[in-house]
Design an enzyme around this catalytic site. Sequence first.
Site, PDB file in Angstrom:
ATOM      1  N   HIS A   1      45.815 -48.221  12.097  1.00  0.00           N
ATOM      2  CA  HIS A   1      45.810 -46.908  12.748  1.00  0.00           C
ATOM      3  C   HIS A   1      44.675 -46.824  13.756  1.00  0.00           C
ATOM      4  CE1 HIS A   1      48.899 -44.903  10.441  1.00  0.00           C
ATOM      5  NE2 HIS A   1      48.372 -45.354   9.323  1.00  0.00           N
TER       6      HIS A   1
ATOM      7  N   ASN B   1      59.673 -48.919  10.808  1.00  0.00           N
ATOM      8  CA  ASN B   1      59.322 -47.530  11.140  1.00  0.00           C
ATOM      9  C   ASN B   1      58.596 -47.480  12.480  1.00  0.00           C
ATOM     10  OD1 ASN B   1      57.126 -48.817   9.930  1.00  0.00           O
ATOM     11  ND2 ASN B   1      56.304 -46.936   9.062  1.00  0.00           N
TER      12      ASN B   1
ATOM     13  N   HIS C   1      53.158 -53.742   9.142  1.00  0.00           N
ATOM     14  CA  HIS C   1      53.536 -52.830  10.219  1.00  0.00           C
ATOM     15  C   HIS C   1      52.878 -53.302  11.511  1.00  0.00           C
ATOM     16  CE1 HIS C   1      55.292 -49.872   7.410  1.00  0.00           C
ATOM     17  NE2 HIS C   1      54.370 -50.315   6.587  1.00  0.00           N
TER      18      HIS C   1
ATOM     19  N   ASP D   1      51.280 -54.802   3.221  1.00  0.00           N
ATOM     20  CA  ASP D   1      51.497 -53.434   3.713  1.00  0.00           C
ATOM     21  C   ASP D   1      50.451 -53.081   4.775  1.00  0.00           C
ATOM     22  OD1 ASP D   1      52.662 -50.975   4.106  1.00  0.00           O
ATOM     23  OD2 ASP D   1      51.823 -50.059   2.303  1.00  0.00           O
TER      24      ASP D   1
ATOM     25  N   HIS E   1      60.560 -48.389  -0.841  1.00  0.00           N
ATOM     26  CA  HIS E   1      59.268 -47.777  -1.152  1.00  0.00           C
ATOM     27  C   HIS E   1      59.577 -46.688  -2.173  1.00  0.00           C
ATOM     28  CE1 HIS E   1      55.544 -45.442   0.489  1.00  0.00           C
ATOM     29  NE2 HIS E   1      55.903 -44.948  -0.669  1.00  0.00           N
TER      30      HIS E   1
ATOM     31  N   ARG F   1      53.889 -52.040  14.444  1.00  0.00           N
ATOM     32  CA  ARG F   1      53.842 -50.796  15.242  1.00  0.00           C
ATOM     33  C   ARG F   1      54.535 -50.867  16.608  1.00  0.00           C
ATOM     34  NH1 ARG F   1      52.742 -47.854  10.891  1.00  0.00           N
ATOM     35  NH2 ARG F   1      50.571 -47.823  10.230  1.00  0.00           N
TER      36      ARG F   1
ATOM     37  N   PHE G   1      48.095 -42.205   6.389  1.00  0.00           N
ATOM     38  CA  PHE G   1      48.105 -43.153   5.280  1.00  0.00           C
ATOM     39  C   PHE G   1      48.031 -44.574   5.833  1.00  0.00           C
ATOM     40  CE2 PHE G   1      50.438 -39.632   3.154  1.00  0.00           C
ATOM     41  CZ  PHE G   1      49.812 -39.621   1.927  1.00  0.00           C
ATOM     42  N   GLY G   2      47.308 -45.468   5.175  1.00  0.00           N
ATOM     43  CA  GLY G   2      47.408 -46.879   5.545  1.00  0.00           C
ATOM     44  C   GLY G   2      46.070 -47.583   5.666  1.00  0.00           C
TER      45      GLY G   2
ATOM     46  N   ASP H   1      61.102 -48.162   5.017  1.00  0.00           N
ATOM     47  CA  ASP H   1      59.704 -48.037   4.605  1.00  0.00           C
ATOM     48  C   ASP H   1      58.918 -47.032   5.431  1.00  0.00           C
ATOM     49  OD1 ASP H   1      57.566 -49.104   2.813  1.00  0.00           O
ATOM     50  OD2 ASP H   1      56.617 -49.434   4.750  1.00  0.00           O
TER      51      ASP H   1
END
Lengths: 448, 338
Positions: free
Chosen positions: A328, A100, A68, A324, A185, A70, A342-343, A158
């Site tokens: 954040h 996403n 990700h 994955d 997912h 972002r 999450f993450g 995802d």
Amino acid sequence: MASGALLIKNGRVIDPGRNFDQVASVLVRDGRISIVGEVPADQIPQGCQVIDATGLVVSPGFIDIHCHLREPGFEYKETIATGTRAGARGGFTSLCCMPNTEPPIDNAAVVDLIRRRSREDAVVRVHPVGCVTKGRKGKALAEMEELASAGVVAFSDDGDPVYDANIMRLALSYSADLGIPITNHCEEHALSRNGVMAEGWIATRLGLPGIPAAAEEAMIARDISLAELTGGRLHLAHITTSGAVPLLRQAKGKGLNVTAEVCPHHLTITDKWVLGTRGIESSGASTNAYDTSTKVYPPLRGGSDVEALIEGLADGLIDCIATDHAPHEPVSKQVTYNEAAFGISVLETALGSSLQLVHAGRMTLNSLVDRMTVGPARVLGPTFDELATLEPGTPADIVVFDSDLEWEVDPSKFESKGKNTPLRGTTLKGGVVTTIVEGKVVYTNAES
Amino acid sequence: MSTSQAIETASLVVPTDSPHLPPRKHVLDLDDFSSEEILAVIESAKGMAEVLGRDIKKVPTLRGRVVVTLFYESSTRTRISFEEAGKVLSADVINMTASASSVEKGESLLNTGLTLQAMGVDVIVVRHAYSGAPYLLAQQLDRVGIINAGDGIHAHPTQALLDLYTVQDKLGSISGLKVVIVGDVLHSRVARSNIWGFSKMGAKVVICGPATLLPLDLLHRNGGDALPEELASIEVVTDLDLAIQDADVVMALRLQSERQDAGFLPSLREYIRRWQVTDERLAKAKPGALVMHPGPMNEGIEISSSIAHGGNSVIEEQVTNGVAIRMALLYQLCTGPK
């Protein structure tokens, strides 16, 4: 990105796609692999940059089919610039970024935006993943052919599964002739509900809502049935449970077009880490319990799950390792466990974590390199073959790493904006020395 | 005797009568209490109960200390119990509720905690709807003691300590007793802390209720990793008529009516039929068995009225003992290391 000549001398060259594993030198010219083996002195151009790889491993650059970045929309978590620098530090030369974002990658305009930003800011290759459904809402198919033509390398909603079984059926069916996978997912929401960690005694002990293994396995079983029904191309994102392994084995046994990935954290740490004891046996919680950096979706699971995943990866059933990588900002983790995002930020620790399996004798170094190069390329399709080999003539995407380099994980040194890792302060054995994309050095470890 | 003389006299009582309470910074759950420390807290609470029995319930022990009760969930008895405990010990007690504070403006738990720390607060008593909230404060605040007054479905350590105190007081000792906890164990922080506390003190804990409201992994059905010893020794029985046989203590848990709506139960009627603590069922327990309830009760659902107010019930003693236990803990934290 083409550049001058580069000689990587006397490393252990591992090129699993060609069954090549021996001490050799690699000559790079004009961004491509020129010679692998003995490089005669008269072949070395004047002013050629030389990297002494004695005692180091030289392999195709790693390909991460699931991360990700972002951007666009969540630049406070990560950008293409910071995410690709993190990738380079982790030895990755190709990153497939999940859609996403905001807006989500559900049309060609967003793909174009990401490709333009990547040309300006990225230090490694960026391959966008497109949405399965419009707006990632799970209701109607995105324009999958247009996305494929614009250059997406896979489809995924995802962050969320494709919940609706019929939409998943239609997506697999519609995209079957496009030659790229649908990465799902797998998590049945009716079972995972408001869960924040793996169901089990630790969740019970901590009073946290659990996600049963059945939530993942039920949807994997569903999707395998749908792949069989449609002849579609299914890829299972980040599998975590011991029960997922036999389902995958059965699907592959039937000759279905199904592949799977596993994340470094699901291979190396368990739900015990949520107790704040870093996996040390303890029945009670420490003051450090509820460590939100351990909150990840799908969740960290038990020791027997980790065992099954390692076996599945070692014997080649599970095709590849994917990070994955989910960066954040600090605030989203400085809250209660239920509320935390999450993450885990994984790109920079992926190699060191995964090498634990090699150091523990669970798989060979050659196999591990395979699962980070050839394996992901196989998932994505033949266009990636040339990025997963050191065959002369192919693009010079190369990683040089020291499998014995010990280093302490200090997130403040991360290139990623995401400092969210449960490995903070732990020591990893194995680190990247140099990362090369199309013949150009994009990362050098100053401390090695 | 004048009021001031009473205070002067009383001031000598609490510190000198207190047993050797080990230094402690936070009360998050009972995991990090040894059985010796639990007994010491109970002993200390007995001294506190003596103060509560006086005409003038005030000692200056914690004069000049500031205690904040920070409640993100509604509560009557626990908050008042802490407030009374602090005031009897002469601490300044400030009550903060989520609805009447900057929490409504979106201030995070952590920033609220940091603000209170900056104001020089000594102890924060926190209740929160999410498990682990007190741990977040304990990890991030270095100059404030944290007492968990109930976090999500995780723990309610002061409730468990007052329950242990009550049983010890009534039956003399806890070791070897059979303790049956019946009801919605899955969603109960009281059950979790009591399972831990009673097991630690050597009691045999049996949990009982509908399978949908019991933790699956304690039923050994999830096939995952082995349970740690403390949890493996817990017996899980769905049939209350079997579970209650020869019990020394029967603890009924509050059944939230929303459990029925969420599908955990076919109906309250069926719950009552199978799991209500009734005279008929209690007859199967040991004579003189104690009936407990953490409150607030749904009389007529998890417990029949005749049992709730009958001779075996120690529900009112639990409330009284709660103040004493909280006095002991406030004293332990305020006089411990910073």
